[in-house]
Every structure is written in structure tokens, then in C-alpha cells.
Write a protein that holds these residues in place. Structure first.
Motif, short mmCIF file in Angstrom:
data_model
loop_
_atom_site.label_atom_id
_atom_site.label_comp_id
_atom_site.label_asym_id
_atom_site.label_seq_id
_atom_site.Cartn_x
_atom_site.Cartn_y
_atom_site.Cartn_z
N LEU A 57 0.82 -1.20 0.00
CA LEU A 57 0.00 0.00 0.00
C LEU A 57 0.86 1.27 0.00
CD1 LEU A 57 -2.82 -0.99 2.53
CD2 LEU A 57 -3.03 -0.74 0.05
N PHE A 58 1.98 1.21 0.71
CA PHE A 58 2.91 2.34 0.71
C PHE A 58 3.44 2.58 -0.70
CE2 PHE A 58 7.10 4.24 0.97
CZ PHE A 58 6.95 5.24 1.92
N ALA A 59 3.81 1.48 -1.38
CA ALA A 59 4.35 1.62 -2.73
C ALA A 59 3.29 2.16 -3.69
CB ALA A 59 4.85 0.27 -3.23
N ILE A 60 2.05 1.66 -3.57
CA ILE A 60 0.96 2.14 -4.44
C ILE A 60 0.71 3.63 -4.20
CG2 ILE A 60 -1.51 1.96 -4.91
CD1 ILE A 60 -1.26 -1.04 -4.34
N THR A 61 0.67 4.02 -2.93
CA THR A 61 0.45 5.43 -2.59
C THR A 61 1.60 6.29 -3.12
OG1 THR A 61 -0.73 4.77 -0.58
CG2 THR A 61 0.02 7.05 -0.70
N ALA A 62 2.82 5.77 -3.02
CA ALA A 62 3.98 6.51 -3.50
C ALA A 62 3.88 6.76 -5.01
CB ALA A 62 5.27 5.76 -3.17
N VAL A 63 3.52 5.72 -5.76
CA VAL A 63 3.40 5.86 -7.22
C VAL A 63 2.23 6.76 -7.58
CG1 VAL A 63 2.94 4.62 -9.37
CG2 VAL A 63 4.52 3.64 -7.67
N ALA A 64 1.06 6.53 -6.93
CA ALA A 64 -0.13 7.32 -7.24
C ALA A 64 0.09 8.79 -6.91
CB ALA A 64 -1.33 6.78 -6.47
N SER A 65 0.70 9.06 -5.77
CA SER A 65 0.93 10.46 -5.40
C SER A 65 1.88 11.14 -6.38
CB SER A 65 1.48 10.55 -3.98
OG SER A 65 2.78 9.96 -3.89
N THR A 66 2.86 10.41 -6.85
CA THR A 66 3.81 10.99 -7.81
C THR A 66 3.13 11.31 -9.13
OG1 THR A 66 5.61 9.72 -6.78
CG2 THR A 66 6.01 10.64 -8.98
N ALA A 67 2.30 10.37 -9.61
CA ALA A 67 1.57 10.61 -10.86
C ALA A 67 0.63 11.81 -10.72
CB ALA A 67 0.78 9.36 -11.25
#
Length: 524
Positions: free
Chosen positions: A38-48
Motif C-alpha cells: 500500500l505504501f508503494a501504491i500510494t507513492a506511485v499514485a501520489s507521484t503521478a
């Protein structure tokens, strides 16, 4: 087909459905890996979203929140500088650790076991689920501490009575979580919600009656009584029988070095134990008396600037200390008299055992803290809430169907935003003005929010106290996972939600007051 056969078929069907949910849920990764994902998904989504220049404006303010990306210069430097702060600053640690130390003293000294045997030894076994339900539903008066204190005590109560301790453990958690926003008593949460609602309505024309900490009191009392009865019934008739059919262990499989010994739960109190209980009670009265004197003094430093205690005050911020003192001091007195805590060196030893029992949670708290910190830093939580609220507003529903849709949205957002005050801050800014324009009292909308704010938080892995519960449950079921908890909490969540909405509908259609001076519709 006879009624008995129909009931048996229905029970088998329920077991199959819940068993399927459990199997699917347990296919989720281990909690540590789940939150890492979930941390990784949030990291990618927030960057996009940051690259796309996504922003969100909190309703009622001129402030524009820009979504911050993890894989940006700002995000990476924030993370490398705050990885330790994110862990140590993880809010549940400040609640869990002190209470664990205190409860460890009370438990390992034998005080809790003796107290439970004394209090419930002559109580009818049938009443225990309802006693646990009562304590759990009204436990919000202890704030988040209730999630840590009530479930393990409920397990001890059930075990002392010869009932399944896991039913007490899970039933206590369900009652605390699903009934968190209601109580028979006025709590700090009432004051907090009222303050948020008032801040939204103060600039609205014709905003109805003033919202105070007792504006939902009548609704809360009725809701609490209904939920207590339902929770007790669910523990007694649904949860515990299913645990028996599944063959769940009744004894802790993992040795926790209990100082008082496992046999203590099955023996009558000795004269020494009775004497220990008496002096522990005296110690508890002294602790309560000292706190009351310190608080009730006219110039008490635990009062707020206005000389009161609501909506905020040092007293309400001292709940963890009060719980700590209430457990540790009587525990020390009991242990000294009975000999389970003979010397000063025994105190850190029993505290150490309590921390060791929760070491799994302390490891999980590291990644939980990183995930929650990133969620807040990025602004994605605010974006989700505002986007969801805007979607419901655009539907243009009116009447009670709009209220139910609002409750449903709050329930869904509650899966992502556990903090009730944070979610109400965001939702109130949109929906209180909207429903005021439709003629609804702000206090009624606040009451409707309470339903959605509680019912689903026992289902979401984002609730950090679910991880605490999982650690406790694995003492009986080492292979238990998040799916195990979700499957066993689902009947509570669905039943509580439906019953609570039914209570809300009764107040709505019979035009009953939500609290003193607060009705359903704004007088024309």
C-alpha cells in the motif's frame, strides 16, 4: 422441511459464506507486506498526481492543497529525514505502549484474573456477552484506549466463566469499534464533533439550532441501547457457536509467561487474594480521589482556558495517563500483598513480558507509521474525501434517501480515513451547508455521520488497532490473518449498520429530537 432443518441449512450457508470471505481475506499478504504494498501504491499514485498538478480545495476555505509526490525531490527528502519520526510519531504507539505496560502489571500480578473471578464468579453465563457488549459500546469514553483495554479483558471474562475466550476478544473489539461514535455518556468525541459542526455553521444564514456536546444525546442513548443488545446477541448466538464449529483453541497456544499461572482462572480466591483485592481496591479509590481533587480544584491546571473541560482540556488529553495509573498502582499493590511482585526488579520484568507479547505489533507499527505519514503528507486522503463528497452532491438526492446515501459514503470513506474528526472536518464543510439548504438541522446530519463513522472501521486493515487485535488473536490461532478478522467482524458491521440506520429512520420519520433543543428539520 422443519424449522430446525431450515435453521441448520441457513447456519451451514452462513458458515460457507464467511468461510469463503476468510479464505479470500487470508490470501492478502502478511500485514507487514500488505502495508508495504500500500505504501508503494500510494507513492506511485501520489507521484503521478503531482506530475499531473492535481490539487484539492477544502470546501469552505480558500486554501488550495497541492498533491505531493513521493518520487519527487520534496517527497524523497521528506521521507529520508522523517523515517524515524514517522515510526515514533505513529499515533497508536502513544496509546498502546503505556497502556500495555500498565495492563501488563495488572495482568501478570494476577489482579485482573482475580478481579474477574470475583466479579463474574456468580454472574449467569448467559449475561456475559451482553456485559461485554455494554462495556464495549460505552467504552468510547476512554477514547482509543478502549481498543487496547477492553478486548483482552473480555477474553479473560469469558475464560473465567468457561466460555470461549476468543468470543470475548473479538466481541469486545466489535462492540468498541462498531459502536465507537455512540455512548450512554457524553464524551470528548461529542464535544469534538460539535465544535467542528459549529465552525461550519457559524457563517451560514438560517443554520438552525446551536450544536452542543449534547445535541445528539437522545439519539446516542437509543443507538447505544440497541447496539448493546445486538452486540450481545451476535456474540452469544453467532460468533461463539461458529468458533466452536471451527474448533478454535480455547487456550493460548503461545506461552506468555503468565506470572499468576494458568490454573488461577479455575480456582476460588484464597484469603491472600481477597486481601490483595481489598487493598488494590483501596489503592484504586485513592488514585481516583487524587485525580478528582486535582481536577475539581477551581484553579486546576487540567481545566481549559475557560475553566471547563469541554470541548478540549488537559484532562481529556490525559486519558492514557488516567488508564495507566488505574491499572498499574492497584496492580503493584495486589502483587506486593500476594507475592507475585516481590521486589522492585519484578516490575520491569512483568512489563517486559507485556511488551514481548506485543512485539509483532511493534514491528508492524514501523511500516504502518510510514504508510499513514505518506498518506497525510501527500494529501491523497483529503482528495479522496472531497472527491467522494462532491460525487454524492452532484447526484442531487433529496429526502431520507439522500441521508442514507450520505451515511453510505461516510461508511466507505471510513475504510480509508480512520480518524473520525478528520473525516467529519472534511465532510461537514460540504454536507452541512448542503443539507441546511434542504432544511435539515446540522445536529441531525452530525448524528447521521456518526453511523457511517463507526460501523465499518472494524473491517478495514487501515485501522491500526485491527493489527493489535490480530496479534492477540494469534495467541489462540497462529495462522489467523486479516481475512479471519474481517470475516468474523462482517456480521457485526452489517447488523450494526442496518440497525443504526433503522434507528436514524425512526428519529427522522417520527420527527423525534436528536438531543435537547435539536430536532430533524430547521423550523420555518
Amino acid at each position: 422441511m422443519s424449522s430446525a432443518q431450515t435453521l441448520t441449512r441457513r447456519t451451514v450457508l452462513i458458515d460457507r459464506v464467511l468461510g469463503g470471505i476468510e479464505r479470500v481475506g487470508n490470501k492478502l499478504p502478511d500485514p507487514f507486506m500488505l502495508f508495504l504494498l500500500l505504501f508503494a501504491i500510494t507513492a506511485v499514485a501520489s507521484t503521478a498526481m503531482a506530475w499531473a498538478n492535481v490539487t484539492v480545495q477544502l470546501p469552505g476555505t480558500d486554501e488550495i492543497t497541492v498533491i505531493k509526490g513521493f518520487f519527487t525531490a520534496e517527497g524523497l527528502t521528506w521521507f529520508t529525514q522523517n523515517i524515524g519520526v514517522n515510526y515514533v510519531g505513529f499515533p497508536p504507539l502513544a496509546t498502546v505502549l503505556p497502556i500495555l505496560l500498565a495492563v501488563g502489571v495488572a495482568e501478570k500480578s494476577g489482579l485482573l484474573a482475580a478481579l474477574i473471578r470475583k466479579a463474574f464468579g456468580s454472574a449467569p453465563r448467559w449475561s456475559l456477552p451482553y456485559a461485554v457488549a455494554f462495556v464495549g459500546v460505552v467504552g468510547s469514553i476512554m477514547s482509543d484506549a478502549a481498543f487496547v483495554v477492553i478486548p483482552p479483558l473480555a477474553a479473560l471474562v469469558f475464560k473465567a466463566a468457561g466460555r470461549h475466550p476468543v468470543a470475548g476478544l473479538l466481541g469486545g473489539f466489535a462492540a468498541v469499534g462498531a459502536g465507537y461514535s455512540t455512548s450512554l455518556f457524553v464524551t470528548s468525541l461529542d464535544a469534538l464533533f460539535a465544535g467542528i459542526t459549529t465552525s461550519v455553521t457559524q457563517n451560514l444564514p438560517n443554520a438552525g439550532s446551536v450544536v452542543t456536546p449534547v445535541s445528539n444525546y437522545f439519539f446516542n442513548v437509543v443507538s447505544a441501547l440497541v447496539l448493546i443488545a445486538l452486540a450481545g446477541f451476535m456474540i452469544d448466538k453467532i460468533l461463539e457457536p461458529r468458533l466452536g464449529r471451527q474448533g478454535i483453541a480455547r487456550e493460548e497456544i503461545i506461552d506468555n509467561d503468565d506470572v499468576s499461572g494458568p490454573a488461577a482462572m479455575n480456582t476460588r480466591l484464597t484469603d491472600t487474594e481477597n486481601r490483595g483485592l481489598f487493598w488494590a481496591f483501596v489503592a484504586g479509590v485513592v488514585v481516583a480521589g487524587v485525580i478528582l481533587v486535582g481536577v475539581l480544584l477551581p484553579e486546576s491546571p487540567w481545566r481549559n482556558e475557560d475553566g471547563g473541560f469541554l470541548p478540549r482540556s488537559p484532562l481529556l488529553s490525559s486519558i492514557v495517563f488516567i488508564v495507566f495509573a488505574t491499572f498499574v498502582i492497584p496492580g503493584l499493590v495486589y502483587g506486593k500483598i500476594t507475592g507475585t511482585i516481590a521486589t522492585g526488579s519484578d516490575v520491569p520484568r512483568v512489563m517486559g513480558h507485556a511488551i514481548k507479547d506485543m512485539s509483532g505489533f511493534l514491528v508492524l507499527a514501523f511500516i504502518l507509521g510510514q504508510f499513514v505519514a505518506l498518506f497525510n503528507f501527500s494529501g491523497i486522503g483529503s482528495w479522496l474525501a472531497v472527491a467522494g463528497a462532491g460525487g454524492l452532491e452532484s447526484i442531487g438526492l433529496t429526502g431520507f434517501s439522500a441521508v442514507v446515501a450520505f451515511v453510505l459514503l461516510a461508511s466507505l470513506l471510513n475504510l480509508f480515513i480512520i480518524s473520525g474528526s478528520a473525516m467529519w472536518t472534511l465532510m461537514a464543510a460540504v454536507f452541512v451547508p448542503l443539507f441546511v439548504l434542504l432544511g435539515y438541522e446540522p445536529a441531525f446530519i452530525q448524528g447521521a455521520f456518526r453511523v457511517g463513522d463507526s460501523a465499518t472501521q472494524v473491517l478495514t486493515p487501515l485501522n491500526p488497532y485491527m493489527i493489535v487485535l490480530l496479534t492477540m488473536l494469534r495467541k489462540y490461532e497462529p495462522q489467523a490473518g486479516l481475512g479471519t478478522i474481517i470475516a468474523r467482524m462482517l456480521p457485526f458491521a452489517v447488523t450494526f449498520w442496518l440497525a443504526w440506520v433503522a434507528v436514524l429512520s425512526v428519529f427522522f420519520f417520527f420527527d423525534l429530537p436528536m438531543g435537547p433543543g435539536n430536532g430533524i428539520m430547521i423550523p420555518q
